[in-house]
Write a protein that holds these residues in place. Structure first.
Motif, PDB file in Angstrom:
ATOM      1  N   ALA A   1     115.027  23.781  88.865  1.00 55.92           N
ATOM      2  CA  ALA A   1     114.021  23.826  87.810  1.00 55.92           C
ATOM      3  C   ALA A   1     114.764  23.820  86.473  1.00 55.92           C
ATOM      4  O   ALA A   1     115.992  23.969  86.442  1.00 55.92           O
ATOM      5  N   PRO A   2     114.063  23.658  85.381  1.00 59.23           N
ATOM      6  CA  PRO A   2     114.735  23.691  84.081  1.00 59.23           C
ATOM      7  C   PRO A   2     115.492  25.002  83.848  1.00 59.23           C
ATOM      8  O   PRO A   2     115.031  26.077  84.235  1.00 59.23           O
TER       9      PRO A   2
ATOM     10  N   ALA B   1     106.381  24.046  93.888  1.00 56.79           N
ATOM     11  CA  ALA B   1     107.373  23.731  92.854  1.00 56.79           C
ATOM     12  C   ALA B   1     108.156  25.006  92.556  1.00 56.79           C
ATOM     13  O   ALA B   1     107.641  26.115  92.730  1.00 56.79           O
ATOM     14  N   PRO B   2     109.397  24.869  92.089  1.00 50.60           N
ATOM     15  CA  PRO B   2     110.179  26.061  91.769  1.00 50.60           C
ATOM     16  C   PRO B   2     109.739  26.763  90.492  1.00 50.60           C
ATOM     17  O   PRO B   2     110.090  27.920  90.259  1.00 50.60           O
ATOM     18  N   MET B   3     108.973  26.077  89.647  1.00 47.26           N
ATOM     19  CA  MET B   3     108.500  26.665  88.391  1.00 47.26           C
ATOM     20  C   MET B   3     107.112  26.123  88.077  1.00 47.26           C
ATOM     21  O   MET B   3     106.833  24.953  88.288  1.00 47.26           O
ATOM     22  N   ILE B   4     106.255  27.007  87.585  1.00 45.60           N
ATOM     23  CA  ILE B   4     104.928  26.610  87.123  1.00 45.60           C
ATOM     24  C   ILE B   4     104.768  27.156  85.711  1.00 45.60           C
ATOM     25  O   ILE B   4     104.943  28.356  85.480  1.00 45.60           O
TER      26      ILE B   4
ATOM     27  N   TYR C   1     113.387  16.135  84.462  1.00 50.72           N
ATOM     28  CA  TYR C   1     112.563  16.852  85.432  1.00 50.72           C
ATOM     29  C   TYR C   1     111.256  16.112  85.694  1.00 50.72           C
ATOM     30  O   TYR C   1     110.752  15.390  84.838  1.00 50.72           O
ATOM     31  N   SER C   2     110.711  16.329  86.867  1.00 51.54           N
ATOM     32  CA  SER C   2     109.420  15.765  87.238  1.00 51.54           C
ATOM     33  C   SER C   2     108.370  16.867  87.148  1.00 51.54           C
ATOM     34  O   SER C   2     108.694  18.062  87.252  1.00 51.54           O
ATOM     35  N   SER C   3     107.122  16.459  86.997  1.00 55.45           N
ATOM     36  CA  SER C   3     106.059  17.456  86.875  1.00 55.45           C
ATOM     37  C   SER C   3     104.729  16.863  87.316  1.00 55.45           C
ATOM     38  O   SER C   3     104.583  15.650  87.457  1.00 55.45           O
ATOM     39  N   VAL C   4     103.779  17.760  87.502  1.00 55.68           N
ATOM     40  CA  VAL C   4     102.402  17.358  87.748  1.00 55.68           C
ATOM     41  C   VAL C   4     101.504  18.395  87.082  1.00 55.68           C
ATOM     42  O   VAL C   4     101.778  19.599  87.154  1.00 55.68           O
ATOM     43  N   TRP C   5     100.473  17.919  86.407  1.00 58.19           N
ATOM     44  CA  TRP C   5      99.512  18.781  85.716  1.00 58.19           C
ATOM     45  C   TRP C   5      98.368  19.041  86.677  1.00 58.19           C
ATOM     46  O   TRP C   5      97.647  18.134  87.072  1.00 58.19           O
ATOM     47  N   ARG C   6      98.202  20.287  87.076  1.00 55.96           N
ATOM     48  CA  ARG C   6      97.130  20.670  87.994  1.00 55.96           C
ATOM     49  C   ARG C   6      96.222  21.702  87.334  1.00 55.96           C
ATOM     50  O   ARG C   6      96.655  22.450  86.466  1.00 55.96           O
ATOM     51  N   THR C   7      94.969  21.738  87.765  1.00 59.17           N
ATOM     52  CA  THR C   7      94.081  22.860  87.451  1.00 59.17           C
ATOM     53  C   THR C   7      93.318  23.170  88.731  1.00 59.17           C
ATOM     54  O   THR C   7      93.780  23.923  89.551  1.00 59.17           O
ATOM     55  N   GLY C   8      92.165  22.520  88.917  1.00 58.77           N
ATOM     56  CA  GLY C   8      91.383  22.745  90.130  1.00 58.77           C
ATOM     57  C   GLY C   8      90.289  23.760  89.911  1.00 58.77           C
ATOM     58  O   GLY C   8      90.207  24.423  88.875  1.00 58.77           O
ATOM     59  N   PRO C   9      89.408  23.921  90.921  1.00 61.93           N
ATOM     60  CA  PRO C   9      88.218  24.771  90.770  1.00 61.93           C
ATOM     61  C   PRO C   9      88.516  26.261  90.645  1.00 61.93           C
ATOM     62  O   PRO C   9      87.647  27.026  90.246  1.00 61.93           O
TER      63      PRO C   9
ATOM     64  N   TYR D   1     103.302  22.113  87.223  1.00 64.30           N
ATOM     65  CA  TYR D   1     104.295  22.307  88.272  1.00 64.30           C
ATOM     66  C   TYR D   1     105.503  21.467  87.887  1.00 64.30           C
ATOM     67  O   TYR D   1     105.364  20.264  87.627  1.00 64.30           O
ATOM     68  N   VAL D   2     106.684  22.084  87.846  1.00 59.64           N
ATOM     69  CA  VAL D   2     107.873  21.363  87.387  1.00 59.64           C
ATOM     70  C   VAL D   2     109.061  21.651  88.293  1.00 59.64           C
ATOM     71  O   VAL D   2     109.210  22.753  88.824  1.00 59.64           O
ATOM     72  N   GLY D   3     109.884  20.642  88.459  1.00 53.91           N
ATOM     73  CA  GLY D   3     111.091  20.771  89.263  1.00 53.91           C
ATOM     74  C   GLY D   3     111.787  19.427  89.333  1.00 53.91           C
ATOM     75  O   GLY D   3     111.641  18.592  88.441  1.00 53.91           O
ATOM     76  N   SER D   4     112.516  19.225  90.398  1.00 49.12           N
ATOM     77  CA  SER D   4     113.253  17.979  90.592  1.00 49.12           C
ATOM     78  C   SER D   4     112.626  17.195  91.733  1.00 49.12           C
ATOM     79  O   SER D   4     112.002  17.762  92.627  1.00 49.12           O
ATOM     80  N   SER D   5     112.808  15.876  91.664  1.00 42.63           N
ATOM     81  CA  SER D   5     112.262  15.013  92.705  1.00 42.63           C
ATOM     82  C   SER D   5     113.235  13.874  92.964  1.00 42.63           C
ATOM     83  O   SER D   5     113.827  13.335  92.030  1.00 42.63           O
ATOM     84  N   HIS D   6     113.392  13.547  94.233  1.00 40.32           N
ATOM     85  CA  HIS D   6     114.281  12.453  94.605  1.00 40.32           C
ATOM     86  C   HIS D   6     113.498  11.230  95.073  1.00 40.32           C
ATOM     87  O   HIS D   6     114.081  10.259  95.521  1.00 40.32           O
ATOM     88  N   CYS D   7     112.169  11.290  94.954  1.00 41.72           N
ATOM     89  CA  CYS D   7     111.375  10.140  95.391  1.00 41.72           C
ATOM     90  C   CYS D   7     111.428   9.042  94.321  1.00 41.72           C
ATOM     91  O   CYS D   7     111.632   9.322  93.140  1.00 41.72           O
ATOM     92  N   ALA D   8     111.261   7.837  94.755  1.00 45.10           N
ATOM     93  CA  ALA D   8     111.281   6.699  93.825  1.00 45.10           C
ATOM     94  C   ALA D   8     110.036   6.760  92.949  1.00 45.10           C
ATOM     95  O   ALA D   8     108.926   6.984  93.437  1.00 45.10           O
TER      96      ALA D   8
END
Length: 195
Positions: A25-26, A97-100, A138-146, A170-177
């Motif tokens: 994570a960062p 993720a290792p960090m939110i 770093y890679s991330s995804v913005w989530r919320t949800g109900p 959600y933030v961390g590292s990613s090895h996917c293309a």
């Protein structure tokens, strides 16, 4: 080496949400830089209507318990019962993720800055945060949800009833293309008014 305007624009357009995140994570200095970028978002009257909570390590389990409490309360209100699989999945959500970085509003009354504008400012802060994290690799995804604004989750993050949880970044590292984006056609989304 100078970066051209075109390179910056293409880099922004290349942003993608990546949900499968691992360590590292960062580092603290990288996180600070990203939050400083977030805080440079447009902010009418300098109200700083946002706050950031960084969840990592074992605290992710406590966040999972808050989400589960929220899910159970919501199910009860809806006359439903959570099955064991859903309970387990909810409890483990923060472990993806290792960090939110949770971004919440802290709205303040101002006659010239209505609440919706402060909420939009918080959204701009989230976008700056995500781009700054990407700039540091770093890679991330913005989530919320109900469950994001259920009372149990708001309590966990000390968010008042009139404020909002705008993002779980959600933030961390990613090895996917990184998937490529199709050419963007703006014609259906823009109108031009001129005399």
């Amino acid at each position: 080496m100078a970066v051209t305007d075109e390179q910056v624009i293409n880099w922004i357009k290349s942003r993608r949400s990546i949900g499968n995140l691992t360590i590292p994570a960062p580092k603290p200095a990288q996180l600070q830089a990203a939050i400083e970028c977030a805080m440079s978002a447009p902010d009418h009257k300098k109200l700083t209507p946002w706050r950031f909570s960084v969840v990592q390590g074992q605290a992710r389990h406590a966040m999972g318990r808050a989400l589960l409490e929220a899910a159970q309360a919501k199910a009860e209100r809806d006359g439903e019962v959570l099955d064991e699989r859903t309970q387990d999945k909810t409890l483990k959500m923060p472990l993806r993720a290792p960090m939110i970085i949770t971004v919440t509003t802290r709205m303040r009354y101002h006659e010239k800055v209505p609440p919706f504008e402060q909420l939009l400012s918080a959204g701009a802060a989230v976008q700056n945060l995500i781009l700054a994290l990407q700039a540091q690799g770093y890679s991330s995804v913005w989530r919320t949800g109900p469950l994001a604004n259920e009372p149990a989750v708001k309590r966990y993050f000390n968010v008042s009833a009139e404020d909002y949880i705008c993002a779980f970044v959600y933030v961390g590292s990613s090895h996917c293309a990184m998937p490529t984006r199709n050419e963007i056609d703006i014609s259906d989304y823009v109108s031009y008014l001129s005399e």
